[in-house]
Structures are given as C-alpha cells and as structure tokens.
Design an enzyme around this catalytic site. Structure first.
Site, short mmCIF file in Angstrom:
data_model
loop_
_atom_site.label_atom_id
_atom_site.label_comp_id
_atom_site.label_asym_id
_atom_site.label_seq_id
_atom_site.Cartn_x
_atom_site.Cartn_y
_atom_site.Cartn_z
N LYS A 133 0.84 -1.20 0.00
CA LYS A 133 0.00 0.00 0.00
C LYS A 133 0.88 1.25 0.00
O LYS A 133 0.63 2.20 -0.75
CB LYS A 133 -0.88 -0.02 1.26
CG LYS A 133 -1.55 1.31 1.59
CD LYS A 133 -2.22 1.28 2.94
CE LYS A 133 -1.27 1.47 4.09
NZ LYS A 133 -0.83 2.87 4.25
N ASN A 134 1.90 1.25 0.85
CA ASN A 134 2.76 2.42 0.96
C ASN A 134 3.53 2.69 -0.33
O ASN A 134 3.70 3.84 -0.73
CB ASN A 134 3.74 2.24 2.13
CG ASN A 134 3.03 2.21 3.47
OD1 ASN A 134 1.95 2.77 3.63
ND2 ASN A 134 3.63 1.54 4.44
N ARG A 167 -2.22 10.00 3.97
CA ARG A 167 -1.06 10.91 4.04
C ARG A 167 -0.59 11.37 2.67
O ARG A 167 0.39 12.11 2.57
CB ARG A 167 0.10 10.15 4.71
CG ARG A 167 -0.18 9.67 6.11
CD ARG A 167 -0.09 10.76 7.13
NE ARG A 167 1.20 11.43 7.13
CZ ARG A 167 1.48 12.52 7.86
NH1 ARG A 167 0.53 13.06 8.59
NH2 ARG A 167 2.66 13.07 7.83
N ASP A 226 -3.75 6.59 9.81
CA ASP A 226 -4.08 5.90 11.04
C ASP A 226 -3.65 6.71 12.27
O ASP A 226 -2.63 7.40 12.24
CB ASP A 226 -3.38 4.53 11.07
CG ASP A 226 -3.90 3.62 9.98
OD1 ASP A 226 -5.09 3.72 9.67
OD2 ASP A 226 -3.11 2.82 9.44
N ASP A 247 5.61 -1.48 11.72
CA ASP A 247 4.38 -2.13 11.27
C ASP A 247 4.38 -3.63 11.54
O ASP A 247 3.34 -4.27 11.43
CB ASP A 247 4.15 -1.88 9.77
CG ASP A 247 3.85 -0.43 9.49
OD1 ASP A 247 2.71 -0.01 9.73
OD2 ASP A 247 4.75 0.29 9.03
N VAL A 262 9.22 4.46 16.94
CA VAL A 262 8.95 5.21 15.71
C VAL A 262 7.72 6.11 15.87
O VAL A 262 7.77 7.30 15.56
CB VAL A 262 8.77 4.24 14.52
CG1 VAL A 262 8.47 5.02 13.24
CG2 VAL A 262 10.03 3.39 14.34
#
Length: 436
Positions: free
Chosen positions: A25-26, A95, A119, A308, A330
């Site tokens: 996704k990123n 984002r 999120d 993640d 993070v």
C-alpha cells in the site's frame, strides 16, 4: 461516508496454505504520485487491490492526471491541464496529499493540499515536508484547512532531517528530481519502499545517488519521462501472514516477497524458536512442538525491526512462553490498538518508560510506547472496533486462536491496506464471514 464493515470469526484450528503478496500500500501510492512527473505514460505492475489505490487515483483524477486501473496494473499520464488543488473532500483520508506539493509546484507553479490523515498511531508532523520545500525556495503557508505552496522553480539545497522520516524523504526526492541544481539530504530514510521509489524515479530519468550514512544526492534534470516498474512484495503483509501461521500452530507459505526485505523479522522470529524454510519461491515459518519463546524487541527505522511488524508480533507474544517486551520508538501512539486485544484476553500492560532497549526520543514524554506481554494467554472471542490498518490485522490473528466467536467492526481499515484479506484468510482455513 464509507460503510462500516463487520467480520465474524470463529477459531478453526491451524491456518495452512499459500499466500501471494503484491506490492505494498505504501509503495503503490507513492509511485502513483511520482508518475505525475513524467511527460509520458508510466505503468505500475503487481498492484494490490487496496482502498488506498482508489483514494489516490481519485486525487490524481481531480488534478487532471489520467489514471487507468486494471487488475494488478495502473497506467498514469499527464492530462492536457493540471489543476493545482487537491479538493477538500480528501481531507484526512490518508497521508498522500502532502507528497503532491512538490510535483504540483513543478507542474503548475503552485499547489494546495488539504490536511493529511491516516491511522491514529501518533504525530506525523508536516513540518519536515514544509521546511524542506521552503529550503528549496518555495513559499509555503500552513492554514487551518490545508497547505498552500508557490514557487517559480525549486532549487537544489543541502538538507538534514531531524529524524529519518520516510514521508519527508519521499517529498524531497519528488521535489528535487526536477529542481535546479543539486540537493543533498542527510539522515534520510532508507526503507526498501524509499529505495524502490528512487529506482522508479531513476527509470524516469532522474539522477539519484544513494550514499552511505543515510545520505542521498539528487541532481535536478529538466524533464522526466514515463517508466514501468514491477513492485516488490509487501514486507508488512508477508510478516503478518507468517505470524498468522505461527500463532495458530499452522504453516503459511508466503510467496512474492524477497527474503532481503524480511532479514530482521526472520532473525527475530528465529530467536523465538521459529523454524524456517526459505527458498526462491516462498518463505515459511513453523513453531516447534514446545512452542515459541518470549523475546524483547525494539522497533526502529530500517534496517531495524519495522514498526508495522509489531502489531502481529504482539499477538504472537501472547502465544509464546514467558514475558515478552516490546519497545516502540517510531510512533508514540502505535499501541493504540492494545485495548482491543486486552478485551480479547491478551495480557498486555503498557508503560511510558523505555523498556527492552535504550532510551528513545519518547523517554521524557508521557507517550505509552512500551509493552510487557504475558504468554501463553487464553484468548476469548469479543466484539471489538478496529482503530487502524495494522491493529485490524492483529485482531484477526487474535480471533483465530480465541475461544468463541469474535465480531470485528471497522474492517474497512484492513481492506484499505491489505490485498484481499478476507479471501486470503478464508483460503488458509479461517472460519470467517461477513455480517450484513
């Protein structure tokens, strides 16, 4: 408004089978933004079917960028007129808008993007992005509804990020490739997805040098052309399904994600006692008969243990022998999902101290960023609402070993970030259904 979706899950024994992971996704959303910069058509392959793709495509369409999506492929090219404003309707969805500032300045000389979302895992401030663009000569104003920027031409500069932010590094990359002169970025993020984006830009004609010690050098060029790329498999999704097999005492073979993207994760699981079968076709992890051992793990920027990865790891801790410790460095609010897992019987306690590792940047704050987990916990089915993408997946894993039926609400989050998660879990043998 997105319709809230609900899954019902009943534990059905070990999860077994094969999972093919696509690009992350990123990665895909950032490549879609980068493709704006090419004068010809760009093609992105191995695209996941996730909600993030549709959201980003709608933004690009609103800007006058042509986007065609077919199964596993996206074609993107500039339209006849570029509109420099991302509509307010996209406020808070993800984002991505902040990353469009640099490309829009190159294409239209000005840009407006609404406030970013994503999120609720902690502050992801836009100031790194804004200060970088200002240093490159842009006029930037941050208002109550969004960010306005203006520049006749961006100029190369020397930058040092206070923290190796992935998003800020990507903003600099996509702003510097067409800037006048050379840009040098120190303390840049070097995550695989960042390097993958840099390679895509290089295919488009950018001049980028990845130097040691987190330094990136970009020499601006006059124009970029279209390019084609095959996205590497999603390392978050790969780890999540490996954990699914371990948590349920099963065996999931993960295809499509290169081993080098999971080096730290593999070693972490191996230290807990997991046994691996790794070849050029797949990765597979199984738990020994006596079960997995507890561990102390600290998240970090690449090549450290990815933030993640810690959500599925937390559930794995609950099914491992002994007391485990997780130190998140993070995002200060990444543990927002813990109450949902506690409701399902996970014995987790969170602290504002730095546990399981050296003091991090949150050591003198009130951020509850460390967790102590007791295993083996007997989990129970529950009715829970999912706060974000990764938390949603971890709740599915907890439900897979819980005693009784679980009702998971807000699974839209999971579908925004994972490729066909319902179908994938069903294929592994999980008793999962959609509630109408």
């Amino acid at each position: 408004m997105i319709e809230d979706k609900v899954w019902l899950i009943e534990p059905s024994g070990p999860l077994r089978g094969d999972v093919e992971v696509r690009g992350s996704k990123n990665a895909v959303s950032k490549h879609m933004v980068a493709a704006m910069l090419g004068t010809g058509e760009s093609v992105i392959h191995n695209v996941p079917e996730v909600g993030e793709v549709g959201i980003t495509a709608a933004m690009l369409d609103a800007l006058g960028i042509n986007v065609e999506i077919s199964r596993g492929e996206i074609r993107i090219g500039q339209g006849p007129e570029i509109r420099p404003r991302v509509p307010d309707a996209f406020t808070g969805l993800n984002r991505i808008p902040i990353l469009m500032l640099g490309p829009l300045l190159h294409l239209a000389g000005e840009a407006f993007v609404p406030l970013v979302g994503g999120d609720p895992i902690g502050r992801r401030p836009v100031n790194f992005h804004v200060e970088a663009l200002r240093a490159m000569g842009a006029e930037v104003e941050v208002g109550d509804t969004g960010i306005f920027a203006k520049a006749k031409r961006l100029n190369g500069t020397r930058l040092e990020l206070p923290y190796p932010s992935v998003g800020a590094t990507e903003t600099i990359l996509m702003s510097a490739v067409l800037a006048e002169g050379k840009t040098v970025v120190k303390n840049a993020a070097m995550e695989p997805e960042v390097v993958e984006l840099a390679l895509f830009l290089q295919r488009m004609g950018a001049r980028i040098e990845l130097s040691p010690d987190r330094r990136i050098v970009i020499e601006g060029v006059e124009r970029l052309h279209g390019a084609s790329i095959w996205l590497a498999g999603d390392r978050i999704e790969a780890f999540s399904y490996l954990a699914a097999g371990l948590i349920t005492g099963g065996e999931v073979r993960v295809h499509g994600c290169p081993q080098d993207r999971l080096v730290t994760a593999i070693t972490t699981l191996a230290r807990m006692g997991a046994q691996f079968d790794i070849n050029d076709e797949y990765l597979c992890a199984t738990a020994p008969p006596e079960g997995l051992r507890a561990a102390a793990v600290q998240t970090d920027t690449h090549p450290g243990f990815m933030t993640d990865w810690q959500t599925p790891l937390m559930v794995l801790f609950t099914q491992s022998q002994g007391m485990s410790v997780l130190h998140e460095t993070v995002f200060e609010n990444r543990l927002v999902y813990v109450p949902a897992l506690q409701k399902m019987g996970c014995e987790i306690e969170v602290f504002d101290q730095c546990l399981g590792g050296p003091a991090c940047r949150y050591h003198d704050t009130n951020a509850r960023h460390s967790a102590v987990v007791r295993g083996v916990s007997q989990l129970r089915g529950a009715d829970v609402t999912l706060p974000d993408i990764r938390a949603g997946f971890s709740a599915v894993l907890a439900a897979a070993v819980a005693d009784g039926t679980s009702t998971l609400r807000g699974v839209n989050h999971i579908e925004r970030g994972y490729h066909q998660p319902f179908e994938q879990f069903a294929s592994l043998g999980l008793n999962i259904s959609r509630q109408q």
